[in-house]
Design a protein around this motif. Structure first.
Motif, PDB file in Angstrom:
ATOM      1  N   MET A  41       4.517  -5.709   2.475  1.00 36.83           N
ATOM      2  CA  MET A  41       3.217  -5.237   2.931  1.00 36.83           C
ATOM      3  C   MET A  41       2.438  -6.414   3.504  1.00 36.83           C
ATOM      4  SD  MET A  41       2.299  -2.618  -0.122  1.00 36.83           S
ATOM      5  CE  MET A  41       1.346  -1.431   0.812  1.00 36.83           C
ATOM      6  N   PRO A  42       2.362  -6.524   4.821  1.00 40.22           N
ATOM      7  CA  PRO A  42       1.609  -7.628   5.419  1.00 40.22           C
ATOM      8  C   PRO A  42       0.119  -7.448   5.177  1.00 40.22           C
ATOM      9  CG  PRO A  42       2.222  -6.042   7.094  1.00 40.22           C
ATOM     10  CD  PRO A  42       2.868  -5.579   5.803  1.00 40.22           C
ATOM     11  N   SER A  43      -0.642  -8.467   5.494  1.00 40.30           N
ATOM     12  CA  SER A  43      -2.095  -8.332   5.391  1.00 40.30           C
ATOM     13  C   SER A  43      -2.515  -7.164   6.259  1.00 40.30           C
ATOM     14  CB  SER A  43      -2.787  -9.608   5.878  1.00 40.30           C
ATOM     15  OG  SER A  43      -2.539 -10.645   4.978  1.00 40.30           O
ATOM     16  N   LEU A  44      -3.283  -6.314   5.679  1.00 45.88           N
ATOM     17  CA  LEU A  44      -3.709  -5.110   6.385  1.00 45.88           C
ATOM     18  C   LEU A  44      -5.198  -5.174   6.647  1.00 45.88           C
ATOM     19  CD1 LEU A  44      -1.741  -2.531   4.228  1.00 45.88           C
ATOM     20  CD2 LEU A  44      -1.173  -3.275   6.527  1.00 45.88           C
ATOM     21  N   PRO A  45      -5.648  -4.597   7.746  1.00 49.34           N
ATOM     22  CA  PRO A  45      -7.080  -4.571   7.996  1.00 49.34           C
ATOM     23  C   PRO A  45      -7.811  -3.692   6.990  1.00 49.34           C
ATOM     24  CG  PRO A  45      -5.903  -3.282   9.651  1.00 49.34           C
ATOM     25  CD  PRO A  45      -4.870  -3.973   8.803  1.00 49.34           C
ATOM     26  N   ARG A  46      -7.082  -2.837   6.309  1.00 46.97           N
ATOM     27  CA  ARG A  46      -7.684  -1.955   5.308  1.00 46.97           C
ATOM     28  C   ARG A  46      -7.238  -2.397   3.927  1.00 46.97           C
ATOM     29  NH1 ARG A  46      -5.895   3.650   6.403  1.00 46.97           N
ATOM     30  NH2 ARG A  46      -7.449   4.107   4.829  1.00 46.97           N
ATOM     31  N   ALA A  47      -8.155  -2.352   2.972  1.00 42.00           N
ATOM     32  CA  ALA A  47      -7.851  -2.803   1.615  1.00 42.00           C
ATOM     33  C   ALA A  47      -6.985  -1.807   0.847  1.00 42.00           C
ATOM     34  CB  ALA A  47      -9.148  -3.060   0.851  1.00 42.00           C
ATOM     35  N   MET A  48      -7.201  -0.514   1.070  1.00 41.25           N
ATOM     36  CA  MET A  48      -6.503   0.508   0.292  1.00 41.25           C
ATOM     37  C   MET A  48      -5.930   1.589   1.204  1.00 41.25           C
ATOM     38  SD  MET A  48      -9.187   0.922  -2.838  1.00 41.25           S
ATOM     39  CE  MET A  48     -10.750   0.386  -2.150  1.00 41.25           C
ATOM     40  N   PRO A  49      -4.962   1.246   2.067  1.00 47.29           N
ATOM     41  CA  PRO A  49      -4.521   2.211   3.066  1.00 47.29           C
ATOM     42  C   PRO A  49      -3.757   3.409   2.522  1.00 47.29           C
ATOM     43  CG  PRO A  49      -3.102   0.307   3.095  1.00 47.29           C
ATOM     44  CD  PRO A  49      -4.243  -0.006   2.157  1.00 47.29           C
ATOM     45  N   ASN A  50      -2.988   3.248   1.463  1.00 54.27           N
ATOM     46  CA  ASN A  50      -2.129   4.324   0.972  1.00 54.27           C
ATOM     47  C   ASN A  50      -2.409   4.723  -0.467  1.00 54.27           C
ATOM     48  OD1 ASN A  50      -0.588   4.293   3.415  1.00 54.27           O
ATOM     49  ND2 ASN A  50       0.381   2.432   2.674  1.00 54.27           N
ATOM     50  N   ILE A  60       6.128   5.215  -9.157  1.00 53.37           N
ATOM     51  CA  ILE A  60       5.119   4.839  -8.163  1.00 53.37           C
ATOM     52  C   ILE A  60       5.694   3.792  -7.212  1.00 53.37           C
ATOM     53  CG2 ILE A  60       2.856   3.772  -7.850  1.00 53.37           C
ATOM     54  CD1 ILE A  60       2.245   4.851 -10.715  1.00 53.37           C
ATOM     55  N   LYS A  61       5.479   4.024  -5.944  1.00 51.13           N
ATOM     56  CA  LYS A  61       5.928   3.067  -4.924  1.00 51.13           C
ATOM     57  C   LYS A  61       4.813   2.053  -4.668  1.00 51.13           C
ATOM     58  CE  LYS A  61       8.926   6.348  -2.566  1.00 51.13           C
ATOM     59  NZ  LYS A  61       8.725   7.548  -3.354  1.00 51.13           N
ATOM     60  N   PRO A  62       5.162   0.850  -4.190  1.00 49.38           N
ATOM     61  CA  PRO A  62       4.125  -0.145  -3.896  1.00 49.38           C
ATOM     62  C   PRO A  62       3.066   0.422  -2.944  1.00 49.38           C
ATOM     63  CG  PRO A  62       6.289  -1.159  -3.801  1.00 49.38           C
ATOM     64  CD  PRO A  62       6.508   0.334  -3.938  1.00 49.38           C
ATOM     65  N   GLY A  63       1.812   0.206  -3.292  1.00 50.86           N
ATOM     66  CA  GLY A  63       0.704   0.644  -2.457  1.00 50.86           C
ATOM     67  C   GLY A  63       0.216   2.048  -2.737  1.00 50.86           C
ATOM     68  N   GLU A  64       0.902   2.817  -3.600  1.00 50.41           N
ATOM     69  CA  GLU A  64       0.491   4.197  -3.865  1.00 50.41           C
ATOM     70  C   GLU A  64      -0.624   4.319  -4.896  1.00 50.41           C
ATOM     71  OE1 GLU A  64       4.148   7.237  -3.066  1.00 50.41           O
ATOM     72  OE2 GLU A  64       4.044   6.323  -5.049  1.00 50.41           O
TER      73      GLU A  64
END
Length: 186
Positions: free
Chosen positions: A25-34, A55-59
């Motif tokens: 997961m690269p740096s994202l412009p959004r803090a909590m995208p998923n 749970i998958k990463p970011g969920e």
């Protein structure tokens, strides 16, 4: 090789696998995208929500403490998460898309502290007379108490779903104790 060396080696293997699969997961412009859920669970190493619930990463945001209990410290963490979401312009979920899950488990270490009311009252930051209501020795009753407490927090979005689960460490199964429902109904 000590424990840390072993963990760092496994991390290198993990990073290589993730890079090869393109799932880092690269740096994202959004803090909590998923993010679809906040899971509040116990620090017990047998009850890792990522494994227990797949749970998958970011969920999900996973917050773990002793007993998976709702304490003043945990409420402060939820407040900070909410503020991060506000600053980022991302308050997650509405319309039943976001879920707050309280996950307790059988054979929890906190039950062994039932004979130490002074320690428990400090942990919960309550008076000794209020301790019985926390139902420390019964995970099913405790998860219902904690869900009820979260329903009283007006800062939590009322449309979020909330539920209470108990994981059985002997069977590996999760039982729904408090079925999913909006935190507050209109």
């Amino acid at each position: 090789m000590n424990n840390l060396d072993s963990m760092l080696k496994r991390n290198k293997d993990f990073a290589a696998q993730q890079a090869a699969a393109g799932t880092l997961m690269p740096s994202l412009p959004r803090a909590m995208p998923n993010v679809k859920a906040i899971i509040i669970g116990c620090a017990d190493m047998r009850v890792d929500p990522a494994h227990v619930l797949g749970i998958k990463p970011g969920e999900a945001v996973v917050i773990r403490n002793i007993g998976g209990r709702i304490t003043p410290g945990l409420l402060e963490q939820l407040g900070l998460l909410g503020r991060i979401g506000q600053v980022a312009g991302e308050i997650p979920g509405g319309g039943g898309e976001f879920h707050l899950v309280v996950l307790h488990h059988t054979d929890c270490g906190i039950t062994r502290l039932a004979g130490d009311p002074a320690m428990l009252t400090r942990y919960f930051q309550i008076q000794q007379g209020e301790l019985k209501a926390k139902t420390v020795i019964d995970p099913r009753a405790a998860v219902a108490v904690d869900v009820a407490l979260l329903r009283t927090i007006s800062a939590l979005p009322g449309e979020w779903l909330i539920s209470g689960l108990v994981y059985d460490v002997a069977t590996g199964l999760v039982e729904i104790v408090v079925p999913p429902a909006p935190i507050r109904t209109a």
